[in-house]
Write a protein that holds these residues in place. Sequence first.
Motif, short mmCIF file in Angstrom:
data_model
loop_
_atom_site.label_atom_id
_atom_site.label_comp_id
_atom_site.label_asym_id
_atom_site.label_seq_id
_atom_site.Cartn_x
_atom_site.Cartn_y
_atom_site.Cartn_z
N VAL A 5 0.65 -0.69 0.44
CA VAL A 5 -0.32 0.26 0.37
C VAL A 5 1.00 1.02 -0.11
CG1 VAL A 5 -2.19 1.49 0.92
CG2 VAL A 5 -1.92 -0.66 1.38
N GLU A 6 0.12 2.16 -1.57
CA GLU A 6 1.43 3.31 -1.12
C GLU A 6 0.41 4.76 -0.52
OE1 GLU A 6 1.97 0.94 -4.90
OE2 GLU A 6 0.59 2.22 -3.53
N SER A 7 1.04 5.30 0.29
CA SER A 7 0.42 6.30 0.79
C SER A 7 1.43 7.86 1.12
CB SER A 7 0.07 6.66 2.08
OG SER A 7 1.17 6.35 2.83
N GLY A 8 0.66 9.05 0.85
CA GLY A 8 1.62 10.17 1.28
C GLY A 8 1.39 11.01 -0.35
N GLY A 9 1.33 10.70 -1.29
CA GLY A 9 0.78 11.92 -2.72
C GLY A 9 0.01 12.50 -1.71
N GLY A 10 -0.46 13.81 -3.08
CA GLY A 10 -1.23 14.99 -2.71
C GLY A 10 -1.08 16.46 -3.70
N LEU A 11 -1.44 17.02 -3.62
CA LEU A 11 -1.36 18.30 -4.33
C LEU A 11 -0.05 18.92 -3.88
CD1 LEU A 11 -1.92 20.07 -6.62
CD2 LEU A 11 -3.85 21.30 -5.07
N VAL A 12 0.79 19.36 -4.70
CA VAL A 12 1.79 20.48 -3.75
C VAL A 12 2.34 21.64 -5.24
CG1 VAL A 12 3.75 18.42 -4.73
CG2 VAL A 12 4.33 20.60 -2.74
N LEU A 86 10.28 19.24 -6.93
CA LEU A 86 9.31 18.96 -7.34
C LEU A 86 8.68 19.57 -8.25
CD1 LEU A 86 7.33 17.18 -4.63
CD2 LEU A 86 7.65 16.24 -6.76
N LYS A 87 8.66 18.92 -9.51
CA LYS A 87 7.94 20.18 -10.88
C LYS A 87 6.52 19.03 -11.28
CE LYS A 87 13.07 20.15 -12.06
NZ LYS A 87 14.40 19.46 -13.07
N PRO A 88 6.01 20.18 -12.27
CA PRO A 88 5.12 20.01 -12.66
C PRO A 88 5.40 18.69 -13.59
CG PRO A 88 5.55 22.51 -13.14
CD PRO A 88 6.58 21.63 -12.15
N GLU A 89 6.27 18.00 -14.13
CA GLU A 89 6.88 17.07 -14.41
C GLU A 89 6.85 15.70 -14.07
OE1 GLU A 89 8.24 20.17 -15.23
OE2 GLU A 89 10.09 19.23 -15.74
N ASP A 90 7.21 15.62 -13.00
CA ASP A 90 6.61 15.13 -11.78
C ASP A 90 5.43 14.35 -11.39
OD1 ASP A 90 8.95 16.28 -9.86
OD2 ASP A 90 9.41 14.84 -11.65
N THR A 118 -0.48 5.85 -5.76
CA THR A 118 -0.84 7.59 -5.07
C THR A 118 -0.49 8.60 -6.07
OG1 THR A 118 -0.45 8.60 -2.73
CG2 THR A 118 1.82 7.67 -3.78
N GLN A 119 -1.49 9.60 -5.48
CA GLN A 119 -1.58 10.50 -6.91
C GLN A 119 -0.51 11.83 -6.03
OE1 GLN A 119 -2.90 10.61 -10.13
NE2 GLN A 119 -1.44 12.44 -10.20
N VAL A 120 0.12 11.89 -6.74
CA VAL A 120 0.78 13.37 -6.90
C VAL A 120 0.80 13.96 -8.55
CG1 VAL A 120 3.67 13.90 -6.60
CG2 VAL A 120 3.12 11.85 -6.01
N THR A 121 0.41 15.45 -7.78
CA THR A 121 -0.25 16.49 -8.23
C THR A 121 0.73 17.86 -8.26
OG1 THR A 121 -1.90 15.66 -8.61
CG2 THR A 121 -1.35 17.97 -9.32
N VAL A 122 1.87 18.30 -8.84
CA VAL A 122 2.22 19.04 -8.63
C VAL A 122 2.35 20.45 -9.77
CG1 VAL A 122 4.74 20.07 -8.61
CG2 VAL A 122 4.19 17.75 -8.42
N SER A 123 1.49 21.46 -8.79
CA SER A 123 1.03 22.38 -9.69
C SER A 123 2.04 23.27 -9.98
CB SER A 123 0.00 23.52 -8.79
OG SER A 123 0.68 23.82 -7.68
N SER A 124 1.79 24.28 -11.18
CA SER A 124 2.81 25.18 -11.50
C SER A 124 2.68 26.75 -10.89
CB SER A 124 2.95 25.35 -12.79
OG SER A 124 2.11 25.61 -13.26
#
Length: 124
Positions: A5-12, A86-90, A118-124
């Motif tokens: 189980v993965e965890s810890g992702g989010g919007l950053v 972190l970069k948006p391309e991550d 787990t979803q990782v979203t990096v905003s620019s």
Amino acid sequence: QVHVVESGGGLVQAGGSLRLSCAASGLTFSSYNMVWFRQAPGKEREFVAVISWSGGTTDYSDSVKGRFTIFKDNVKNMGYLQMNSLKPEDTAVYYCASRKYAGTFRAPALYDNWGQGTQVTVSS
């Protein structure tokens, strides 16, 4: 039966940090390597980082080298991916997987035990 189980992702925001965790049951990380892959929409699953079963060797994709760190805590039976700068391309869904007594294998086909991601979203 192995369960990951993965965890810890989010919007950053770009430049920020996240730490992903990989919890495993049915295996002990002291005998298993750990690998992280990621998959962005419309793209194939790509290798991110791997640590050997002994913990003595790590390998990273060129795109994350110097920004990400992979490590295991054999006492807690947990694996981690520390992601800095972190970069948006991550942006992607990140998956962990393991293989017994394995080294720094990059090929997804070598791994049987996958989590849901787990979803990782990096905003620019």
